[in-house]
Design an enzyme around this catalytic site. Structure first.
Site, PDB file in Angstrom:
ATOM      1  N   HIS A   4       0.816  -1.215   0.000  1.00 54.03           N
ATOM      2  CA  HIS A   4       0.000   0.000   0.000  1.00 54.03           C
ATOM      3  C   HIS A   4       0.851   1.266   0.000  1.00 54.03           C
ATOM      4  O   HIS A   4       1.832   1.363   0.723  1.00 54.03           O
ATOM      5  CB  HIS A   4      -0.896  -0.011   1.255  1.00 54.03           C
ATOM      6  CG  HIS A   4      -1.714   1.223   1.427  1.00 54.03           C
ATOM      7  ND1 HIS A   4      -1.680   1.999   2.567  1.00 54.03           N
ATOM      8  CD2 HIS A   4      -2.601   1.826   0.593  1.00 54.03           C
ATOM      9  CE1 HIS A   4      -2.519   3.016   2.435  1.00 54.03           C
ATOM     10  NE2 HIS A   4      -3.080   2.941   1.242  1.00 54.03           N
ATOM     11  N   GLU A  24       0.489  -0.685  -4.950  1.00 48.71           N
ATOM     12  CA  GLU A  24      -0.464   0.395  -5.189  1.00 48.71           C
ATOM     13  C   GLU A  24       0.258   1.712  -4.974  1.00 48.71           C
ATOM     14  O   GLU A  24       1.037   1.849  -4.031  1.00 48.71           O
ATOM     15  CB  GLU A  24      -1.645   0.243  -4.218  1.00 48.71           C
ATOM     16  CG  GLU A  24      -2.713   1.307  -4.371  1.00 48.71           C
ATOM     17  CD  GLU A  24      -2.760   2.272  -3.190  1.00 48.71           C
ATOM     18  OE1 GLU A  24      -3.815   2.880  -2.985  1.00 48.71           O
ATOM     19  OE2 GLU A  24      -1.726   2.440  -2.485  1.00 48.71           O
ATOM     20  N   ASP A  26      -0.262   6.206  -5.516  1.00 42.90           N
ATOM     21  CA  ASP A  26      -1.245   7.276  -5.660  1.00 42.90           C
ATOM     22  C   ASP A  26      -0.829   8.243  -6.751  1.00 42.90           C
ATOM     23  O   ASP A  26       0.336   8.638  -6.823  1.00 42.90           O
ATOM     24  CB  ASP A  26      -1.368   8.039  -4.335  1.00 42.90           C
ATOM     25  CG  ASP A  26      -1.734   7.122  -3.183  1.00 42.90           C
ATOM     26  OD1 ASP A  26      -2.881   6.662  -3.154  1.00 42.90           O
ATOM     27  OD2 ASP A  26      -0.868   6.866  -2.317  1.00 42.90           O
ATOM     28  N   HIS A  40       0.528  10.670  -1.843  1.00 48.69           N
ATOM     29  CA  HIS A  40      -0.727  10.531  -1.105  1.00 48.69           C
ATOM     30  C   HIS A  40      -1.076  11.816  -0.381  1.00 48.69           C
ATOM     31  O   HIS A  40      -2.150  12.367  -0.553  1.00 48.69           O
ATOM     32  CB  HIS A  40      -0.638   9.363  -0.110  1.00 48.69           C
ATOM     33  CG  HIS A  40      -1.946   9.023   0.517  1.00 48.69           C
ATOM     34  ND1 HIS A  40      -2.562   9.838   1.454  1.00 48.69           N
ATOM     35  CD2 HIS A  40      -2.777   7.960   0.338  1.00 48.69           C
ATOM     36  CE1 HIS A  40      -3.714   9.285   1.817  1.00 48.69           C
ATOM     37  NE2 HIS A  40      -3.867   8.149   1.158  1.00 48.69           N
ATOM     38  N   ASP A  84      -3.838   4.305  -7.882  1.00 45.65           N
ATOM     39  CA  ASP A  84      -4.879   4.927  -7.063  1.00 45.65           C
ATOM     40  C   ASP A  84      -5.037   6.371  -7.526  1.00 45.65           C
ATOM     41  O   ASP A  84      -4.238   7.240  -7.183  1.00 45.65           O
ATOM     42  CB  ASP A  84      -4.497   4.849  -5.580  1.00 45.65           C
ATOM     43  CG  ASP A  84      -5.673   5.153  -4.675  1.00 45.65           C
ATOM     44  OD1 ASP A  84      -6.765   5.419  -5.198  1.00 45.65           O
ATOM     45  OD2 ASP A  84      -5.505   5.134  -3.444  1.00 45.65           O
TER      46      ASP A  84
END
EC number: 4.6.1.-
Length: 273
Positions: A4, A24, A26, A40, A84
């Site tokens: 993540h 993942e 962002d 993020h 993301d």
């Protein structure tokens, strides 16, 4: 196992070394819908630094190498990239422009318009159904640029915990009946019940239901929640601690039921165990 918030280039190897086979990251856009950085921002998960970042195109150049066989940076285990897309930070009117831009940047920096052997599957994580024009633009751009074949490598996932029937309706509007994942979860700082997760799993397992192929839970840090999700039958988990997931998977209860996906597994096929 999806690592993540892997937003800095140096974090890619870090999460792969912990056992992740997917990552993942962002994608932050400017106000015009142009993808700028992997970032993020604050707030983010408990116990994590929220501010790590990289220039998006440089990140793609690096991850292309990491997923290209025979490249010195190649890591065989990395089979899926989840983008993301922070579309909730820009106007919905810019979602189409954002979809065009991300498609072109993948074409230029990841797939290199047919000149790259980078092989990872791509999952487009859309925060809210209202931003579905991103998907239309992405597919339109691949078609207009002459690279529709890359659609086979790309899946769709709505991540905002919205009503599953509402998500199905939007997929119907877009004419998408395959290559769909469904996420369910919350930041690791909070607890979350299993009602919607169970509903998604039930739909996935309903014969003839074409709007969910895989279901994963996020962001899991406690082993007890990992075990709970595995018992329910999820296809994957997203975690800040892939090494903890690896340990749980080795437990007697799960060792014979689960294994890490490899490149030979099709992420768009329902698992029929």
């Amino acid at each position: 196992i999806m690592g993540h918030m892997v937003n800095a280039i140096e974090q890619v190897d870090e999460f792969l070394n912990l056992g992740a086979n997917a990552i993942e990251f962002d994608i932050d856009f400017d106000k015009d819908g142009i993808a700028q950085i992997t970032h993020h921002g604050i707030p983010c998960d408990c116990g994590r630094k929220c501010t790590k970042k990289a220039i998006f195109t440089e990140y793609l150049d690096n991850i292309r190498q990491v997923t290209t066989p025979d490249d010195p940076k190649f890591r065989e285990q990395l089979v899926l990239l989840a983008l993301d897309l922070k579309l909730q930070r820009i106007s919905s009117a810019k979602a189409y422009r954002a979809g065009e831009d991300v498609a072109k940047k993948l074409l230029d920096h990841y797939w290199r318009r047919g000149n790259s052997k980078a092989r990872a599957y791509i999952l487009l994580n859309i925060p809210l159904v209202e931003d579905y024009e991103f998907i239309r633009a992405f597919k339109d751009t691949l078609k207009n640029e002459g690279y529709e074949s890359y659609n086979d490598k790309v899946g769709i996932n709505f991540t905002g915990n919205e009503d599953l029937d509402k998500i199905r309706d939007v997929l119907e509007i877009l004419g998408i009946h395959k290559q769909v994942w469904q996420a369910d979860g919350i930041t690791s700082c909070f607890a979350r019940g299993t009602e919607r997760l169970k509903e998604a799993l039930k739909k996935r397992d309903t014969p003839g239901y074409n709007y969910i192929d895989k279901v994963y839970a996020w962001t899991l840090v406690r082993k007890s929640i990992m075990r709970r999700s595995l018992r329910l039958g999820v296809d994957g988990v997203m975690s800040n601690n892939p090494d903890r997931v690896i340990k749980v998977l080795k437990e007697k209860e799960f060792a014979d039921k689960f294994r890490l996906a490899t490149y030979n597994d099709n992420p768009w096929e329902k698992f029929r165990g």
